[in-house]
Write an enzyme that holds these catalytic residues in place. Structure first.
Site, PDB file in Angstrom:
ATOM      1  N   GLU A 159       0.633  -1.133   0.144  1.00  0.00           N
ATOM      2  CA  GLU A 159       0.048  -0.168   0.083  1.00  0.00           C
ATOM      3  C   GLU A 159       0.858   1.355  -0.053  1.00  0.00           C
ATOM      4  OE1 GLU A 159      -3.209   0.483   2.684  1.00  0.00           O
ATOM      5  OE2 GLU A 159      -3.439  -1.910   2.761  1.00  0.00           O
ATOM      6  N   ASP A 196      -1.829  -4.236   3.430  1.00  0.00           N
ATOM      7  CA  ASP A 196      -1.804  -4.358   4.939  1.00  0.00           C
ATOM      8  C   ASP A 196      -2.658  -5.497   5.624  1.00  0.00           C
ATOM      9  OD1 ASP A 196      -0.126  -1.992   5.206  1.00  0.00           O
ATOM     10  OD2 ASP A 196      -1.622  -0.631   5.748  1.00  0.00           O
ATOM     11  N   ASP A 230      -5.351  -6.305   7.402  1.00  0.00           N
ATOM     12  CA  ASP A 230      -6.470  -5.856   8.003  1.00  0.00           C
ATOM     13  C   ASP A 230      -7.505  -6.014   6.762  1.00  0.00           C
ATOM     14  OD1 ASP A 230      -6.238  -3.555   6.564  1.00  0.00           O
ATOM     15  OD2 ASP A 230      -5.819  -2.351   8.264  1.00  0.00           O
ATOM     16  N   GLU A 246      -9.283  -3.665   5.253  1.00  0.00           N
ATOM     17  CA  GLU A 246      -9.366  -2.671   4.279  1.00  0.00           C
ATOM     18  C   GLU A 246      -8.144  -3.384   3.255  1.00  0.00           C
ATOM     19  OE1 GLU A 246     -10.890  -0.223   3.608  1.00  0.00           O
ATOM     20  OE2 GLU A 246     -12.143  -0.469   5.263  1.00  0.00           O
ATOM     21  N   TYR A 292       2.257  -4.030  13.702  1.00  0.00           N
ATOM     22  CA  TYR A 292       0.834  -3.642  13.310  1.00  0.00           C
ATOM     23  C   TYR A 292       0.065  -3.020  14.357  1.00  0.00           C
ATOM     24  CZ  TYR A 292      -2.675  -2.613   9.673  1.00  0.00           C
ATOM     25  OH  TYR A 292      -3.387  -2.029   8.823  1.00  0.00           O
ATOM     26  N   ARG A 295      -3.093  -2.036  14.099  1.00  0.00           N
ATOM     27  CA  ARG A 295      -4.615  -2.246  13.928  1.00  0.00           C
ATOM     28  C   ARG A 295      -4.556  -3.393  14.632  1.00  0.00           C
ATOM     29  NH1 ARG A 295      -3.625   1.197   9.639  1.00  0.00           N
ATOM     30  NH2 ARG A 295      -4.802   3.082   9.750  1.00  0.00           N
ATOM     31  N   HIS A 320      -3.644 -10.984  14.476  1.00  0.00           N
ATOM     32  CA  HIS A 320      -2.147 -10.882  14.682  1.00  0.00           C
ATOM     33  C   HIS A 320      -1.784 -10.173  16.121  1.00  0.00           C
ATOM     34  CE1 HIS A 320      -3.877  -7.896  12.067  1.00  0.00           C
ATOM     35  NE2 HIS A 320      -3.455  -6.760  12.932  1.00  0.00           N
TER      36      HIS A 320
END
Length: 424
Positions: free
Chosen positions: A41, A117, A119, A121, A331, A333, A375
């Site tokens: 990304e 990423d 997640d 999204e 990460y 999130r 994660h």
């Protein structure tokens, strides 16, 4: 020239001869000069990862989402509600050039790896990339990096998997709710109460506030009083709360009752009936999840949620530390408090060496039943990278947030705090 067929034809005045048929037109194919094309990304993350992977890998960035719901159809929502809520995706104009570049690189690549990423999204971005580039959805070409460090990146690249369609559909549902609620409800509110907008998040937040207000209004307040005395023993002065009077704890409902009790104390000695000493332990707080990181950053640093996540993103993607791009945190999130056993071993060795074995604790985790636990908790990637060591390479905001994450990571693996408690 390749001969693909033979035919004879009689020509007046000449002997029969052979003539090659017109060859079929060949499809021109670009040379496959890229062995592995990795699409992430962030542009800054791309440079770091390409350096870690080395020869045979070209890492490029999609710069976030490349597709979104269009503005077509009924009420311009980009969703065919009558046809089973079918989304209508479109590449925005500002993203078309990036998509064209990625398609050209795909034509030159033997293998494409989708590394957006980790997640929902990111999973949706991987899916959109696969669709636009014409990749096989059954290919195991999706990898995730939970921290941007060389050991993790090189290990993760060897374990590709299929795109997780459950995550994709989760993101798709959320995006469609944004459109349906945002477009339909916002229009109604602007008309009725001149409100600017409403959405998936604001609507739920308002509902929670209303429910809390109902509880506040149902609460019946009751007056009560307490009595405290300033007590002096030698040079020490401390405050003591009235525990018992004539063998029982008094319930004081108003000022008159309280003053009557105070008057009855006059001329009577205070009695210490017992003194006890004990040890009290307090376990360290768990490592950060997204929500606890935002709460602590707000409380201790004065950062809003958006600023916290923006600074954390930079720390995750990589910072030039002593000439080498390094991701400093995992990460950010996440709703898990789990830590990897490998990191825990390194951290325990560091605590043993730096503070002593008596300060070494154990890894705690307390995940909710509905936690995704995809994660780990948000932690530093290298416990040896103390805030003082990395300070010259960070901005003021990055340093303050990194210090907060470092302290919480380290504390979560240390022994319980022990307090001397004296009860009089």
């Amino acid at each position: 020239m390749e001969v693909i067929g033979m035919t004879t034809k009689k020509t007046s005045g000449k002997s029969a001869s052979t003539k090659a048929a017109k060859p079929r037109k060949r499809v021109s194919r670009k040379k496959k000069d890229i062995q592995n094309l990795v699409i992430v990304e962030s542009p800054s993350k791309a440079k770091t990862i390409e350096k870690y992977l080395g020869e045979g890998y070209k890492v490029v960035s999609s710069k976030g989402h490349i597709c979104d719901l269009g503005l077509s159809g009924k009420e311009r929502m980009g969703i065919d509600i009558e046809n089973n809520f079918t989304p209508k995706y479109k590449v925005p104009k500002e993203k078309q050039e990036i998509v064209d570049e990625l398609k050209a690189l795909n034509d030159r690549s033997e293998h494409v790896i989708l590394a957006s990423d980790p997640d929902r999204e990111g999973e949706a971005i991987a899916w959109h990339l696969a669709r636009e580039l014409g990749l096989d959805m059954n290919d195991e070409n999706r990898v995730t990096f939970h921290e941007i460090t060389k050991p993790v990146v090189t290990e993760s690249i060897t374990h590709p998997h299929k795109i997780d369609m459950n995550l994709v559909q989760s993101q798709e549902t959320r995006r469609m709710l944004d459109r349906i609620i945002g477009f339909k409800l916002s229009r109604l509110l602007r008309k009725k109460i001149s409100s600017k907008s409403a959405g998936r998040v604001q609507s739920v937040a308002l509902h929670l506030i209303v429910l809390r207000e109902y509880e506040i209004r149902k609460f019946v307040s009751e007056e009560y009083w307490t009595i405290e005395a300033d007590v002096k023993k030698g040079r020490s002065v401390f405050q003591a709360a009235l525990s018992k009077y004539q063998g029982s704890k008094p319930k004081l409902k108003n000022e008159e009752e309280t003053n009557q009790l105070l008057d009855s104390f006059k001329g009577k000695p205070f009695v210490v009936s017992s003194i006890s000493k004990r040890k009290s332990k307090k376990a360290p707080k768990l490592p950060f999840t997204t929500s606890t990181l935002q709460q602590e950053a707000s409380k201790k640093l004065g950062y809003g949620a958006k600023k916290t996540m923006s600074v954390a993103q930079k720390l995750y993607e990589g910072v030039n530390v002593a000439g080498s791009m390094t991701g400093l945190i995992s990460y950010m999130r996440t709703d898990s408090t789990r830590l990897s056993p490998l990191f825990v071993n390194d951290a325990e060795a560091y605590i043993d060496k730096t503070f002593g074995s008596e300060f070494k604790g154990v890894a705690h985790e307390k995940n909710k039943a509905n936690a995704q636990d995809a994660h780990e908790a948000c932690r530093v990637t290298n416990i040896e990278y103390t805030p003082e060591y990395v300070k010259p390479y960070l901005s003021s905001e990055e340093f303050r947030l990194y210090s907060l994450i470092y302290a919480r990571t380290l504390a979560s693996l240390m022994a319980d705090a022990v307090y001397d408690v004296t009860s009089v």
